[in-house]
Every structure is written in C-alpha cells, then in structure tokens.
Design an enzyme around this catalytic site. Structure first.
Site, PDB file in Angstrom:
ATOM      1  N   GLU A 274     -69.787 -14.586  30.901  1.00 26.62           N
ATOM      2  CA  GLU A 274     -71.436 -14.297  31.404  1.00 26.62           C
ATOM      3  C   GLU A 274     -72.092 -13.766  29.932  1.00 26.62           C
ATOM      4  OE1 GLU A 274     -74.543 -13.373  32.893  1.00 26.62           O
ATOM      5  OE2 GLU A 274     -72.746 -14.022  34.514  1.00 26.62           O
ATOM      6  N   THR A 318     -78.207 -17.446  35.226  1.00 23.96           N
ATOM      7  CA  THR A 318     -76.374 -18.151  36.238  1.00 23.96           C
ATOM      8  C   THR A 318     -76.726 -19.284  36.610  1.00 23.96           C
ATOM      9  OG1 THR A 318     -75.508 -15.847  35.208  1.00 23.96           O
ATOM     10  CG2 THR A 318     -74.239 -17.023  36.576  1.00 23.96           C
ATOM     11  N   HIS A 436     -72.479  -8.753  30.529  1.00 25.45           N
ATOM     12  CA  HIS A 436     -73.997  -8.784  31.009  1.00 25.45           C
ATOM     13  C   HIS A 436     -74.935  -7.823  31.144  1.00 25.45           C
ATOM     14  CE1 HIS A 436     -77.301  -9.650  33.772  1.00 25.45           C
ATOM     15  NE2 HIS A 436     -76.481 -10.652  34.658  1.00 25.45           N
ATOM     16  N   ASP A 495     -72.769 -19.209  29.801  1.00 25.30           N
ATOM     17  CA  ASP A 495     -74.010 -19.897  30.847  1.00 25.30           C
ATOM     18  C   ASP A 495     -75.635 -19.375  30.331  1.00 25.30           C
ATOM     19  OD1 ASP A 495     -73.771 -16.734  30.425  1.00 25.30           O
ATOM     20  OD2 ASP A 495     -74.621 -16.580  32.977  1.00 25.30           O
TER      21      ASP A 495
END
Length: 707
Positions: A274, A318, A436, A495
């Site tokens: 992430e 994402t 994140h 991502d």
C-alpha cells in the site's frame, strides 16, 4: 493621526457607504453583484493557494481570472427570478453550494492531486467509512474561510441590516443576466479551445479542464462524462470488440523463452504494498535503512526487480491498481471502475484464468468486504475465497486497527491459518493497509525515526513503511517454515504514490534537492515491482514499464498462454518490448522521452525539451507515442464502460458464474474444511491436519499483550 483618519475610513464607515449604495438603487441587483464578486474572489484565490494548475502565459492567466464568473453569474441569477426575502436567501444558498463544492475539492486535491468527480461521489458508500479519517487529517483551518462571507451575509439578513427589495427586478433583466453568464462561458471556451485544441475530446487531465474552463464547468463536464460512461453499455456492439481485438493482436509480443513457464505450477502470492514508492528501496534515515527486509528481497539473485516501473492510477487509486494487476485494463479517467462496473461487467481476470488451470484463488484484506466494492468485484474476477474483516477474530478491536483496516502484522499473522488450508496450487493476493495516509501508528509500534521535512503528513511515511517491511519479513519467515517459500512465486508491487505532488517542499528535502522539476516529480511516480521464485533468473531490470504490464509479465513466467486475452499491457520480459508507459492523464514515459504535467524531458538525462526546439525526428516520435497512448486509453475505457468482454466468444476461457460464488464466513469456512478431505493438498492436510500457525512469529505488541 487625525489626518490619517480622514483618508482611512473605519470598517463601520465602509459598511455604511456600501449599504447606502445598495439601498439607493436596485438593492437586489447589488446583492447579486456582491455574491458574484465573493464567489469569484474565493475561487480565484484558492486556484492559486490550493491547486497546482500549471498556469503559464497571458491567455491561461486571463482565463483563470475569467472562468469563475460565468457559472457564478448563471447560478446566482436564479435568485433574480424571485422577489422579496426569498430572492436574497436563494442567493446565499447558491453561494453556499458553490462554496461547498470549492471546499470539498480543496480537501480532495490536497491529498490526491485531482478534483472530485461524480464517480468518486457515487462510490462514497464503498469508501466513505475510512475516507472521513483521511479528510479530517488533511483539513486546515484556513479552508473554512470559504464560508466566512456566507456567515456574514446570513447575520446581516437575520438582523435586517440589508434592505429587502420587495419588488425584485424585471424578468427581462434576469434573463439577460443569465444570458450574460452563458455568453461569457462560450467566450471562455472559445479562447480555451484556440489555445489548446481538443480540450474536451483529447485531454485526460482534469487540471486542464479546471485551468481553462473553471471548477464548476469541470463538474458539468464530468457529469456528462459519467453519463456517457453509463450509456456506453447499451450502445456497445460486437463490432466494437472486434476492432479492439484487432488492435490487441497487433500489440501482442513473443514470449521470452528464457523465462516462459519457468515457474509453472507453483503457488502465487501477490503482495500489495500500500502507497509504497520506489524511492523507499535502499533509502536511509539517520543512516538506517527504512526497509532492510524489502531491500534484501529486492536484491536477491532469484528476484526479478524493475527499477523503472510506474504506477498508472487515476481517481480510483488502489482499485485502479487492482484492475490493472488482475485484468490488464486501465482504471477510468473519473471514479473507480471496480465500484461502477465491478458488479455487473464480464471480466477475464487472473483469478479466473488461474482457477481454470486447477488453482485455488483467494484474496485477503483486513477491512470491510465492501470497500471499493470488492465483495462484488472479486466474484466477477473469479476469486473462490475472499477473506475480509469478518474472517478475523477480534478484528473490531481499536488497538488492532489503523486507518483502513487491520494492522499489517496482525493481518498477515491471522491470514496464515487460512493460507495453510488452501488446496495447492493456489493464487493468493494479500492487500496491506498500514502504510496508508495519514501514516500514523501508535507509539508501541514505532521503532524508526521520522524524517524531518517539517511536513507532518510526510514525516511519518517512513515509519509506517518500516512497519510494513517488518510485517513482510515475518510473513516470509513463516512461508519458509511452512514449506511454501520455495514452491511459490512472490510478486510484490506498490499500488500508487504515498506522497502526493502537493508536498513538493517536503519531497525536495527527502530527495536532497533544492527545487523540483516535473522530471523529478515523474521519477517520484515510480513504485516497486518484483517477482521472486526459486531458480528464477533475477537481477535489477532497467526496462520501463507500468502496472498495466504486470499481468502479461506474470503469465509469461507462469507459462500461461495469453494469445486470446484482451490485455492492454505487454510482457516486459519480451525482447520486443518497447517500454511505452501511458499515464492515465494522457502523459507518458518512454526510455527516450517523457511527457509529464505537459512538459517534455529527455528520460535519461532529465534535460527539458521545449516543443519549439523539437527536431523533426522528435516531432514524429512524440506524435506517434501520443497517438498510441490516446488509443490504448480510449480502447481500454471502451472495454470497461461498454462491457465489451461479454462479446468474447473464445472457447478456451469459461466466463465466471458469479451465482456459484459466496463470501459468507460460514460458507467459506465450511468449504475450507471440506477441501481438506476432497483435495488434501494444503499445508494443513499434508501436515496430518495439524496447523503450523504456531510457527508464525511476530513482535506485534497487541498480540503479546493479549497473550
């Protein structure tokens, strides 16, 4: 001092003068003009303060001054069609609506470097539960200034400090005012089209729409775009798909015989990193590696690592990365394809392809199943299992979660008990979430120093990345103990960016630069892409590629034929691969030249190249590259919005029957248990139906405390 008072009136004197002017002639008209001026002022100021529109030249600067006016006049003129107090309150309401749209875009742009779309607003049900946490973190007190004028106007009206014009204005005047706004809109569009041809037909970048036409006009344009997307399916025809199939076949590259099928039959782990950017690899803070375990994996002799690999996401972030990784289809220019089309569209996705070759397919994600509409989309993609938050015990404990779901160390440890029960070979995707935005962890989990850029949004980024790195190391250690490591292919990818372009001063400090160019920002869009397997010929591969290329590249290594697949990416290992990387906004990167944020650069040297200095060869190269990029994005959008894969009549792929797939926890657990008998190929079954989860070692303090 007395002399100064004569020349500088007090605020009270200014207000009395304004009120006298408004009262003496056409009070409602003056109130309308005041609201138009206020809407124009705050929009124009925020264009400069909170958006990076890349304005240059007299024409673009003039349009930036002009473009807030047309829609402000059109919207606010609605109040002129009414009389009395109603007309005044309508004007305030219309001011508020435009201010609310401005406010929402300020917050969204600050983190995502893009403007809100109807698609994003429409997907709020699948993302809103966590998006609110991010919005709170990025909000500045100054953002609320866009509502100050409205508050003042409301107070003035409530306390009757404004004279209400009971007669209103003539309908002819109201109509002429509305027409004035419309005329100004067309004037602005005419000038914009002359400065940038094909603005609404060829541009994939929302910054251009806002810069040339305005924030409100962008909303209208985007609404039309969204409507057209929804209509595409009903208008699509089999002939549309045949045209695209012909294009796909022309782009098909021969496989690399040195790699094709070398990992055939092995398990596949897709590890979703992430918000992880390439610059973190080998990056140090105070002499300490941020990601020592990923660095070791990256440089392993059996890891094929790409160091010129770019994310290609748009507003779907994402979800865009996932649709590229699983389908080799681009995300949409606005909104999320998974949210809009994931439920009903036909797909030819990796899980279904592998499933039809004897693989068990499973996705793991430590958040609610509906986030990004995964609970429906994963069925369309053919996943047998989807282990979401409902499968994880104590998943609702606040200490176990951060931001968008379970902390990575807990998530991966608790996923092990399901992984060991999957019949082999299996295809398993694990979506991590701790790294994140807003990159925050509790003190017990922080064991790495933050950077000192002075940007609170950025400085915690290396700490959550370090946490992810440790979680990954624990997971790999378990795979080795469970006997899965040597019999599996591990594919890792980042991502999308973690730090947006709106943090340029901090980015410059991270990269050790005084000032950033668009070339530097383009390099900052790199994300990791690694494929590891026993006896795989590894090394650092300098080929240029993007997320759209992940699927065909993995299929090459796994020995899966892809001649009939509708993929817009290409096998990066093919000797004929050219390395053209289309970005979702229509920019592009190649080994020779790149176009980023409208500027051109020599890819190898970073030297800027102005269009006026193009050689004939460069002009031709740019023209051909741009034509290819525009076509591949357009065709991919047609496949998604028109659901064109329903027209695919191929016989070597069976369309997914979603009615046979369920992700209910009880059903999923029952199916796993039954498979230990009907297909006893899992780690659990081969270990005499004994679990090896106790071999999973983690230093997660939450789990230690629970014990």
């Amino acid at each position: 001092m007395k002399h100064l008072v004569k020349y500088f009136p007090t605020p009270k004197q200014i207000w009395i003068k304004i009120k006298q002017t408004m009262d003496t002639s056409a009070p409602l008209v003056w109130f309308f003009v005041l609201n138009v001026a206020l809407v124009w002022l705050k929009t124009y100021v925020n264009y400069h303060m909170n958006f990076r529109l890349g304005v240059s030249g007299s024409v673009q600067n003039f349009l930036l001054v002009l473009n807030p006016l047309p829609t402000a006049i059109i919207f606010l003129s609605i109040a002129l069609y009414f009389k009395g107090a109603l007309s005044y309150w309508l004007a305030v309401l219309l001011n508020f609506i435009q201010s609310l749209w401005l406010f929402a875009n300020i917050l969204y742009y600050r983190e995502f470097s893009d403007f809100l779309s109807m698609g994003i607003l429409g997907s709020s049900s699948s993302t809103g539960n966590n998006l609110g946490k991010s919005i709170t973190a990025i909000m500045h007190w100054s953002d609320w200034l866009v509502f100050v004028d409205i508050l003042v106007l409301v107070v003035l009206l409530l306390f009757r400090q404004l004279t209400i014009d009971r007669r209103g204005v003539q309908k002819k005047f109201a109509v002429l005012t509305t027409l004035l706004g419309i005329v100004l809109m067309f004037v602005g569009y005419g000038i914009a089209s002359a400065d940038r041809s094909g603005l609404l037909t060829r541009s994939f970048d929302n910054n251009y729409i806002v810069k040339y036409l305005g924030l409100n006009e962008y909303a209208a344009f985007n609404a039309v775009q969204t409507y057209n997307q929804t209509q595409s399916r009903s208008h699509a025809k089999p002939a549309d798909f045949k045209e695209i199939q012909s294009f796909i076949k022309s782009q098909k590259l021969p496989n690399n015989v040195s790699y094709f099928g070398t990992q055939k039959g092995k398990n596949v782990f897709v590890f979703h990193l992430e918000s992880f950017q390439q610059f973190l690899i080998d990056y140090k803070v105070n002499g300490k590696e941020v990601t020592p375990n990923l660095n070791k994996f990256y440089h392993d002799q059996n890891t094929l690592s790409f160091d010129n690999f770019y994310h290609q996401v748009s507003q779907g972030k994402t979800s865009d990365a996932e649709i590229m990784q699983e389908n080799s289809l681009y995300g949409l220019p606005t909104g999320s394809a998974m949210v809009k089309y994931g439920t009903d569209n036909t797909f030819e996705a990796l899980p279904a392809i592998m499933g039809q070759r004897g693989y068990t397919t499973a996705a793991f994600h430590g958040d609610v199943a509906s986030f990004w509409n995964r609970d429906n989309t994963y069925k369309s993609w053919g996943y047998n299992y989807y282990f979401s938050k409902g499968y994880y015990s104590n998943a609702d404990k606040p200490s176990y979660n951060v931001g968008y779901g379970l902390k990575d160390k807990i998530f991966l440890r608790d996923s092990a008990k399901y992984i060991e029960q999957l019949p082999q070979p299996f295809y398993a995707k694990l979506v991590t979430v701790t790294n994140h935005y807003p990159y925050q962890l509790d003190k017990e989990n922080i064991n790495f120093p933050a950077t000192k850029t002075g940007d609170s949004t950025v400085d915690g980024y290396v700490q959550t990345a370090h946490y992810l790195d440790e979680a990954f190391a624990e997971f790999v250690s378990y795979l080795k103990k469970a006997g899965l490591y040597d019999n599996s292919v591990l594919m890792l990818y980042g991502d999308h960016y973690g730090i947006s372009e709106n943090h340029q001063p901090a980015i410059a400090k991270l990269l050790g630069k005084d000032k950033l160019t668009n070339y530097d920002l383009a390099q900052f869009q790199k994300v990791p892409f690694m494929i590891h397997g026993k006896d795989l010929k590894g090394g650092i591969n300098h080929t240029y590629g993007g997320e759209i290329d992940m699927m065909p590249t993995l299929l090459d290594i796994m020995g899966v034929p892809d001649n009939n697949l509708t993929m817009f990416g290409q096998d990066m290992l093919s000797e004929n691969y050219k390395g053209i990387v289309p970005l979702r906004d229509g920019d592009w990167i190649t080994p020779n030249m790149m176009k980023f944020n409208g500027d051109y650069y020599n890819t190898k040297t970073g030297q800027a190249i102005t269009e006026s200095d193009f050689t004939d060869k460069q002009k031709q190269y740019v023209k051909q590259t741009q034509s290819y990029v525009d076509k591949v994005l357009k065709y991919s959008d047609k496949v998604v919005t028109g659901d064109l894969l329903r027209f695919d009549k191929r016989t070597d792929f069976a369309k997914v029957d979603k009615s046979k797939i369920t992700y209910k926890v009880d059903t999923g657990l029952s199916n796993l248990k039954r498979n230990q008998t009907t297909n006893p190929s899992s780690v659990f079954a081969k270990n005499g139906n004994k679990s090896k989860v106790n071999d999973y070692k983690t230093d997660a303090p939450e789990l230690t405390d629970d014990k």
